[in-house]
Scaffold this active site. Structure first.
Site, PDB file in Angstrom:
ATOM      1  N   ALA A 471     -44.107  95.268  85.694  1.00 31.93           N
ATOM      2  CA  ALA A 471     -43.862  96.043  86.920  1.00 31.93           C
ATOM      3  C   ALA A 471     -45.202  96.196  87.632  1.00 31.93           C
ATOM      4  O   ALA A 471     -46.208  96.530  86.994  1.00 31.93           O
ATOM      5  CB  ALA A 471     -43.271  97.410  86.595  1.00 31.93           C
ATOM      6  N   GLU A 472     -45.215  95.915  88.928  1.00 36.88           N
ATOM      7  CA  GLU A 472     -46.426  96.138  89.723  1.00 36.88           C
ATOM      8  C   GLU A 472     -46.328  97.518  90.363  1.00 36.88           C
ATOM      9  O   GLU A 472     -45.339  97.822  91.035  1.00 36.88           O
ATOM     10  CB  GLU A 472     -46.554  95.093  90.833  1.00 36.88           C
TER      11      GLU A 472
END
Length: 717
Positions: A471-472
């Site tokens: 996940a960014e």
């Protein structure tokens, strides 16, 4: 239960092992590594456990020994792999393996009946210890899992696991466990015959003690069906079995990972030439793998992700407590986000969609995934119902007032997303964080009209959400530190590995992916066959080729980011004309069964749709080697990654490597773009970029960071 008669403990207070003798001739050998949350086996323990075994051997009163963990969450979670860093030669590593083998062989040869009482993970060296015991009992708890995951670190089980497991459960099941590294749950361990009994944790010790009072069992034979007996008990069958295993393994690894083939060698050697020979081969192969470049990089990834688990989003800033999450949009992404929120984070998720069908689809997404687990007996139906009860939905904002974070997963439309920010600020509380799952629109633009821009952040998941580990977390210039730390904490609770990246078009992962995909399209337009391009990158180590990836993601989705990147970075991101022509022909890829690949016929999605060549006006013919195609595409990605680091889009080379491996499948055995550039050397990367720049123009111009590093002979790590 008999009362303790006396406690014999190792004289060193720091010992991980204690021995307690009971009146009934049973001793409890407890493993409890001081100062660690889980038990792991360390090299210095061999002396400590030898002392214990000496005491057991010299005490004729001890008829049985129960090996148990002093931790309430694990048996033994594996060996401490940091000890391998001290190995300078393959012989050093081989000696570690032989040391483990000798200790476990000594346990197997003991007169006393050794019983492993397993609760929680028994992995790697932990399972090898249990296999050296004469009997095994495990708890029926969901935490209990047994496995040999060494292959995931480019290694093999080095303390007898390649020899004992096949003899206990049969070659095929053992080989599957070792080649995938996937653990089995308690029920499956019982079915396979790894354990003799499975009981509730509350009576685990009692049952193990009762078993230890009995005579040592005779060596068990694995339960095999007729075909199993033919494949494992006849010379021709064994030859067929191992040949097929090698062929299938090579098809998967493309020769990039040496561990699986050496695991097969160990098993075959032991089965055909006896266990002593098998042990020698195991130790030799273990030593060879510890010193391999592939294992070094896989261990680097392991250490990096372990390190990242301990970090908050912003150093020194603790996350806010989370009680409830809102999800806007019931599509595939929204459904996936709600699923990991309920099942991994254990938090209530309230889903909003403009249509009741959208909510129903999001609920069905979770139901289908959980129901599959129930059918496979991974979880009980009651557990599924408990997790499903955390999901609710509505077509308005009722039930959103107490949401700590609201994650937006709607269409890529700036105005729509800005309206969502306004809605959340109106209907939720003043502390609610607005997290956008946009894949391309800068977060600063989404927050542009917000009353509380410090609580607006990007939280970019990858599809499918339940499978992709990255996940960014994207902070714009006004995002508060508390918002960053809380969002990182949420992503981690959802089972993700989060990296914090700076705001900007494409963020990090899509920004380095776009030039790689563009170059593949340029190679295609020059006449290279699609399968030749994809095969070149799969052989390089990517899970799928770039053209196939575009079909999987959706050609319309994959190309939507290009104008946004061009607006910020200029012509370097100009896409090949191929994409426009393909989209104009209503080819969106797998989702509408029209793309670069054909989705009808006997092998849907496996063969190229030849009509696409006519559409693009090309006659396919191989002109370039696979190596050159791979080099061109990968160099574009490497160069962009160096620019991202230079512009502080990512915080460190480590985050850049993890982002590329977990987000787009950059080959793990190469360690990520930055580790790979270190291996090649900055000068080599610059030279190859300049070589292609002379042929194809400025898009290959080396990043300033690389030029400086080449000049000063620097590395990223």
């Amino acid at each position: 239960m008999a009362k303790a008669k006396k406690a014999t403990e190792n004289t060193e207070a720091t010992s991980a092992f204690t021995l307690q003798e009971r009146e009934n001739g049973i001793a409890i050998l407890t493993i409890d590594v001081p100062g660690e949350s889980m038990n792991t086996l360390k090299i210095e323990f061999s002396e400590q456990i030898s002392v214990m075994l000496d005491q057991i051997e010299s005490n004729n009163n001890i008829k049985g020994v129960v090996v148990v963990s002093g931790k309430d969450n694990s048996f033994v979670a594996g060996a401490d792999i940091s000890m391998l860093a001290s190995c300078e030669t393959a012989e050093d590593a081989q000696a570690i393996s032989q040391g483990g083998q000798e200790i476990f062989q000594r346990i197997e040869d003991m007169q006393a009946h050794f019983v492993a009482a397993i609760h929680g993970p028994a992995l790697g060296g932990g399972l090898e210890l249990a296999l050296a015991c004469h009997s095994r009992v495990c708890s029926d708890d969901s935490k209990t899992q047994l496995g040999l995951p060494e292959v995931q670190l480019g290694l093999l089980p080095g303390s007898g696991g390649t020899q004992r497991l096949p003899r206990l459960i049969g070659v095929q099941k053992a080989m599957k466990m070792m080649l995938t590294g996937a653990p089995v749950r308690a029920k499956q361990a019982l079915k396979y015959g790894i354990v003799d009994d499975m009981v509730p944790q509350s009576i685990l010790l009692d049952v193990a003690i009762e078993l230890a009072q009995k005579s040592k069992p005779a060596k068990k034979q694995p339960k095999l069906d007729l075909m199993g007996k033919f494949l494992e008990k006849t010379p021709f069958g064994r030859s067929t079995l191992f040949n097929q295993a090698r062929k299938q393994t090579l098809a998967k690894t493309k020769g990039n990972y040496p561990a699986p083939e050496l695991i097969i060698d160990c098993i075959e050697s032991g089965i055909s030439k006896g266990i002593e020979h098998g042990m020698r081969v195991e130790a030799t192969n273990f030593g060879q793998l510890v010193m391999s470049a592939e294992s070094e990089q896989l261990r680097n990834i392991f250490f990096a992700t372990t390190e990242m688990k301990k970090e908050t989003g912003v150093s020194g800033v603790e996350p806010a407590k989370l009680h409830k999450i809102g999800v806007l949009g019931g599509g595939l992404m929204g459904g996936g986000i709600a699923f990991v929120t309920a099942t991994k984070a254990g938090l209530p998720a309230r889903i909003k969609d403009i249509r009741p069908e959208g909510i129903a689809n999001a609920m069905k997404y979770s139901y289908d995934l959980l129901n599959k687990k129930v059918k496979r007996r991974f979880i009980r139906k009651s557990e599924m119902q408990k997790q499903m009860s955390l999901l609710t939905g509505s077509v308005d904002y009722s039930g959103f007032g107490d949401a700590d974070v609201v994650i937006e997963a709607v269409f890529e439309d700036l105005t729509l997303k800005q309206n969502m920010v306004n809605d959340v600020e109106t209907h939720c509380n003043e502390n609610t964080i607005f997290a956008s799952n946009t894949s391309s629109i800068p977060i600063g633009q989404i927050a542009d009209k917000a009353k509380r821009p410090e609580q607006v952040i990007g939280l970019h998941y990858f599809s499918p959400v339940d499978k992709m580990p990255l996940a960014e977390v994207i902070a714009h210039d006004k995002t508060s530190d508390l918002t960053i730390s809380t969002t990182v904490d949420l992503a981690r609770k959802q089972g993700k590995t989060p990296i914090v990246v700076k705001d900007g078009a494409g963020f990090y992962v899509n920004r380095i992916l776009a030039p790689y995909m563009n170059e593949a399209a340029n190679v295609l337009l020059a006449g290279e066959p699609i399968e030749h391009i994809d095969n070149a990158l799969v052989k390089f180590g990517f899970p799928v080729g770039p053209v196939k990836l575009l079909d999987e993601v959706g050609i319309d989705v994959g190309t939507k980011i290009i104008p946004i990147l061009m607006a910020q970075f200029g012509d370097r991101f100009k896409s090949a004309d191929a994409f426009d022509k393909v989209l104009a022909d209503d080819r969106k890829g797998k989702k509408n069964k029209r793309g670069f690949y054909a989705y009808t016929g006997k092998k849907p999605g496996k063969e190229v749709d030849e009509s696409v060549y006519e559409l693009l006006g090309i006659t396919p013919a191989k002109g370039l080697s696979g190596n050159e195609i791979a080099e061109r595409c990968v160099l574009m990605m490497l160069n962009e990654a160096a620019m991202c680091l230079d512009e502080d889009v990512i915080r460190s080379p480590r985050d850049g490597d993890i982002g590329a491996i977990f987000g787009i499948g950059f080959p793990p055995f190469l360690g990520g773009p930055f580790r790979y550039m270190d291996k090649l050397g900055a000068q080599h990367v610059v030279d190859r970029l300049n070589h292609y720049a002379s042929q194809f123009g400025d898009k290959f111009t080396p990043a300033q960071r690389l030029l400086d590093m080449a000049k000063n002979k620097q590395t990223f790590y």
